[in-house]
Design a protein around this motif. Structure first.
Motif, short mmCIF file in Angstrom:
data_model
loop_
_atom_site.label_atom_id
_atom_site.label_comp_id
_atom_site.label_asym_id
_atom_site.label_seq_id
_atom_site.Cartn_x
_atom_site.Cartn_y
_atom_site.Cartn_z
N LEU A 1 0.79 -1.32 -0.02
CA LEU A 1 -0.05 -0.09 0.03
C LEU A 1 1.01 1.34 0.05
N PRO A 2 0.54 2.41 -0.67
CA PRO A 2 1.36 3.54 -0.67
C PRO A 2 1.44 4.39 0.55
N GLY A 3 2.33 5.16 0.96
CA GLY A 3 2.37 5.77 1.97
C GLY A 3 3.68 5.43 2.91
N PRO A 4 4.05 6.35 3.94
CA PRO A 4 4.93 6.34 4.76
C PRO A 4 4.37 5.27 6.24
N VAL A 5 5.59 4.80 6.81
CA VAL A 5 5.11 4.28 8.29
C VAL A 5 5.90 5.17 9.29
N PHE A 6 5.06 5.36 10.40
CA PHE A 6 5.55 5.96 11.55
C PHE A 6 5.62 5.26 12.89
N ASP A 7 6.21 5.67 13.99
CA ASP A 7 6.49 4.82 15.05
C ASP A 7 5.50 5.02 16.18
N HIS A 8 4.48 6.31 15.70
CA HIS A 8 3.59 6.18 16.75
C HIS A 8 2.56 6.80 16.11
N GLN A 9 1.10 6.63 16.73
CA GLN A 9 -0.31 7.02 16.18
C GLN A 9 -0.26 8.53 16.18
N PHE A 10 0.36 9.33 17.10
CA PHE A 10 0.25 10.63 17.30
C PHE A 10 1.10 11.26 16.00
N LEU A 11 2.28 10.67 15.54
CA LEU A 11 2.98 11.15 14.41
C LEU A 11 2.09 11.09 13.18
N CYS A 12 1.55 9.68 13.25
CA CYS A 12 0.71 9.60 11.91
C CYS A 12 -0.44 10.66 11.86
N MET A 13 -1.08 10.92 13.08
CA MET A 13 -1.98 12.10 13.05
C MET A 13 -1.60 13.11 12.53
N GLN A 14 -0.36 13.65 13.10
CA GLN A 14 0.22 14.71 12.82
C GLN A 14 0.64 15.04 11.44
N ALA A 15 1.01 13.96 10.88
CA ALA A 15 1.15 14.03 9.57
C ALA A 15 -0.09 14.29 8.57
#
Length: 301
Positions: free
Chosen positions: A218-232
């Motif tokens: 699937l396209p898109g980056p991977v983050f360590d934490h959920q809050f980083l994903c939401m901030q992105a």
């Protein structure tokens, strides 16, 4: 302003015992009252709610369909009342309470709501710390009095309780939604899908619920934490699939918007491990009761 309209609490206690034991006779024995007293309290509750709650069977009673969802709510409420009362009566009430949670849950949910607990219990000094989910998966940080995360936890010295139901929903920033075509779940595949390293199966499972076939990658980056994903996602980098309880404040402030009314991806909900003995046990029980009560304030899309 008038308080909430409550059914007779004595009748609720009798209802809980009868439903749990599937017997009016066993409920009477447990509560040290007569069988006729049990029947009377059940009748009072049935008159209050305007419908029968039990079906009589050869070996006892069974809940009618209308009461099957009611029973666990009543049971959980009575347990919270008992725990809060026991904690309030305890001489150990007050002092320091060490609470450890995942970084995202601490930042996006716990800290914004903690002032309500402090206002109710000013004698308890809550000291927050964070640990990554894999550490909490192992029931780590035994130095804490309460451990909180999404999902069940086990530890030989601590008890686990389910505090809040929750689910994942896809969200994006208002600007991202306005600039891109996102009319159906399949449209998401044309855009970056923001992921967290501990939940790489979330997007495939959500697409399966939406009945959309997806590629292996699937396209898109991977983050360590959920809050980083939401901030992105707030910064227009793509679409996040995040727990609803973490999204409430950002959705209310219109920093993020849900893309679709359905589907919702169920998750395990918020659980807490806590100490049942020791100097902070009473404060931990009060904190757990407060956590469980937050379900009533959890809005839904």
């Amino acid at each position: 302003m008038a308080g909430p309209s409550l059914p007779p609490l004595k009748a609720l206690r009798v209802f809980e015992a009868a439903a749990r034991l599937r017997s009016f006779t066993a409920a009477a024995d447990e509560l040290s009252i007569t069988h006729s007293a049990v029947s009377q309290q059940i009748r009072i509750l049935e008159e209050y709610v305007g419908q029968p709650l039990f079906a009589r069977e050869a070996r006892g009673v069974a809940l009618l369909p209308c009461a099957q969802a009611y029973f666990p709510e009543v049971q959980a409420s009575l347990e919270r009342i008992a725990a809060a009362t026991a904690a309030l009566k305890s001489p150990a009430y007050g002092g320091v309470l060490r609470v450890c949670a995942t970084p995202s849950l601490t930042m996006k949910w716990l800290i914004p709501r903690l002032s309500t607990f402090q206002a109710q219990h000013p004698g308890i000094d809550v000291q927050l710390s964070t640990q990554a989910r894999p550490f909490l998966d192992r029931g780590g940080d035994t130095g804490s009095d309460v451990l909180i995360r999404h999902g069940f936890m086990t530890h030989a010295e601590l008890a686990c309780v389910h505090c809040l139901d929750d689910f994942h929903v896809p969200v994006a920033s208002p600007r991202f939604i306005e600039r891109n075509r996102l009319n159906t779940p399949a449209d998401c595949l044309a855009h970056p899908l923001l992921k967290i390293s501990g939940g790489m199966d979330h997007w495939p499972r959500w697409f399966a619920l939406a009945k959309v076939d997806v590629p292996a990658q699937l396209p898109g980056p991977v983050f360590d934490h959920q809050f980083l994903c939401m901030q992105a996602a707030m910064n227009d980098l793509g679409i996040a699939l995040a727990p609803w309880c973490l999204l409430e404040d950002d959705i209310r402030a219109d920093r993020l918007r849900p893309l679709f009314a359905q589907p919702h991806l169920p998750n395990a909900g918020i659980h807490a491990l806590y100490r049942q003995d020791g100097p902070a046990a009473a404060s931990a029980q009060l904190f757990i009761a407060w956590l469980c009560a937050q379900q009533h304030g959890l809005a839904h899309p």
